[in-house]
Write an enzyme that holds these catalytic residues in place. Structure first.
Site, short mmCIF file in Angstrom:
data_model
loop_
_atom_site.label_atom_id
_atom_site.label_comp_id
_atom_site.label_asym_id
_atom_site.label_seq_id
_atom_site.Cartn_x
_atom_site.Cartn_y
_atom_site.Cartn_z
N HIS A 194 0.86 -1.20 0.00
CA HIS A 194 0.00 0.00 0.00
C HIS A 194 0.89 1.24 0.00
CE1 HIS A 194 -3.19 -2.73 1.17
NE2 HIS A 194 -4.07 -1.75 1.28
N GLU A 197 -1.88 6.35 -0.98
CA GLU A 197 -3.30 6.43 -0.64
C GLU A 197 -3.49 7.57 0.36
OE1 GLU A 197 -4.67 3.39 2.04
OE2 GLU A 197 -6.79 3.65 1.50
N ASP A 275 -11.26 -3.07 -2.19
CA ASP A 275 -10.54 -2.77 -0.95
C ASP A 275 -11.24 -3.38 0.28
OD1 ASP A 275 -8.40 -1.76 0.44
OD2 ASP A 275 -8.96 0.35 0.28
N1 LIG Z 1 -7.61 1.11 2.57
C1 LIG Z 1 -6.70 0.60 3.41
N2 LIG Z 1 -5.51 1.20 3.53
C2 LIG Z 1 -4.58 0.72 4.36
N3 LIG Z 1 -4.77 -0.35 5.13
C3 LIG Z 1 -5.94 -0.98 5.05
N4 LIG Z 1 -6.40 -2.06 5.69
C4 LIG Z 1 -7.64 -2.29 5.27
N5 LIG Z 1 -8.00 -1.36 4.37
C5 LIG Z 1 -6.95 -0.53 4.20
ZN LIG Z 2 -6.19 -1.93 0.93
#
Ligand SMILES: Nc1ncnc2[nH]cnc12
Ligand SMILES: [Zn+2]
Length: 328
Positions: A194, A197, A275
């Site tokens: 990740h 974001e 997600d």
């Molecule tokens: N959108 C997200 N960003 C980071 N960690 C997560 N864990 C679950 N959803 C998430």
């Molecule tokens: Zn995620």
């Protein structure tokens, strides 16, 4: 006015769904009944209740704490996969979090076996394929993430084919987690992380420099740096884009400002995922429909996103060939 394009028949694949985040409020309430627990702090009626990322994580952890047995996880995986198979999803990768299972008192073996049983049942009833990606939780720190990587590297189940990291992106420096990813990569696992974001382009650049992933979870905020977008396109790194999540978490105020289509036009390999679907009133089907409605995509564009996902999937060559054959 032309009728909106109906994306229902389009074959779909999602690479980015957290299994604990896929539990519907109805299922979590049933689990709460089973374990005699109160969920009114994070569920109201048919909806999760949270107002920012930190509260979202609390709701996510609360839901996860109610899956405590192999059977609970089999039910969760089967319910999620049969639901998206009904939307013509042919493939999904789920993020699985041994730290969440351990916090609920479940052994790793019971966790993976339960999930695998749900995957088997859904595959039998619908034909959907699924693989698991073990994730470490960033805000638990580098030691915990390294332990998750070592577990993944021990290859505890044949359906576990990747390693990643989720959690609070603004916690720590990504370089602190490089060793965990080295362990997973050396074991031959697919690598995703990740980034981009909750934090901006520099977080995506750090992830590329220190982790060398073939895919990035989200990655959308790379759009803030044109040279970085070019680098992602040139290196062929695939983005697991989750527009519904980005809107719900207020990364972008509305779909018209979401960079999915700009990234695609810049030559970046993009895919669509949900997600944590019920938290964001989403599903892979809804992500495809939203993208078609917002950017005017037809069946060929949408099938291309599915093809990109399958080409980037953490699967063996035979499974990849079989899935690609389903797109013809
Ligand atoms: N959108 C997200 N960003 C980071 N960690 C997560 N864990 C679950 N959803 C998430
Ligand atoms: Zn995620």
């Amino acid at each position: 006015m032309t009728a909106p394009f109906n994306t229902a028949p389009v074959p779909k694949a999602e690479l980015h769904c957290h299994i604990e985040g896929a539990a519907s409020p109805a299922l979590v309430k049933a689990q709460a009944g089973k374990y005699n627990t109160d969920v009114s702090g994070f569920i109201s009626g048919d909806s999760y209740v949270w107002s920012d990322f930190t509260e979202f994580l609390t709701a996510y952890d609360g839901a996860a704490s109610l899956f405590r047995s192999e059977e609970d996880y089999a039910l969760l995986a089967r319910t999620y996969l049969e639901g998206i198979a009904a939307q013509n999803a042919i493939y999904a990768e789920i993020f699985v979090s041994p730290d969440h299972a351990a916090a609920a008192g479940l052994s790793h073996t019971a966790y993976f076996d339960g999930l695998a049983e749900g995957i088997r049942q859904a595959s039998e009833s619908s034909g959907i394929e699924c693989r698991m990606i073990i994730v470490g939780v960033r805000h638990l720190g580098a030691e915990k993430v390294e332990a998750a990587a070592k577990l993944a590297a021990s290859r505890p189940h044949p359906l576990i084919t990747g390693f990643g990291m989720a959690g609070e992106e603004r916690f720590g420096e990504v370089a602190e987690f490089a060793r965990a990813f080295d362990i997973a990569r050396d074991a031959g696992l697919g690598i995703t992380i990740h980034a981009g974001e909750l934090a901006g382009a520099e977080s995506v650049r750090d992830a590329l420099d220190h982790i060398r992933p073939s895919r990035i979870g989200h990655g959308v905020r790379a759009i803030e740096d044109g040279a970085l977008v070019q680098r992602i396109a040139d290196e062929g790194v695939v983005l697991e884009v989750c527009p519904g999540s980005n809107l719900a978490l207020n990364v972008y105020p509305e779909i018209s400002s979401h960079p999915f289509d700009r990234l695609r036009r810049a030559g970046v390999k993009v895919t669509l995922s949900s997600d944590d679907p019920p938290h964001f009133a989403s599903s892979v089907g809804r992500e495809y429909q939203m993208a078609a409605d917002a950017w005017g995509y037809g069946a060929p564009d949408l099938t291309d996103f599915t093809r990109t996902a399958i080409e980037a999937a953490f699967v063996d060559p035979q499974t990849r060939a079989k899935l690609l054959g389903q797109l013809d």
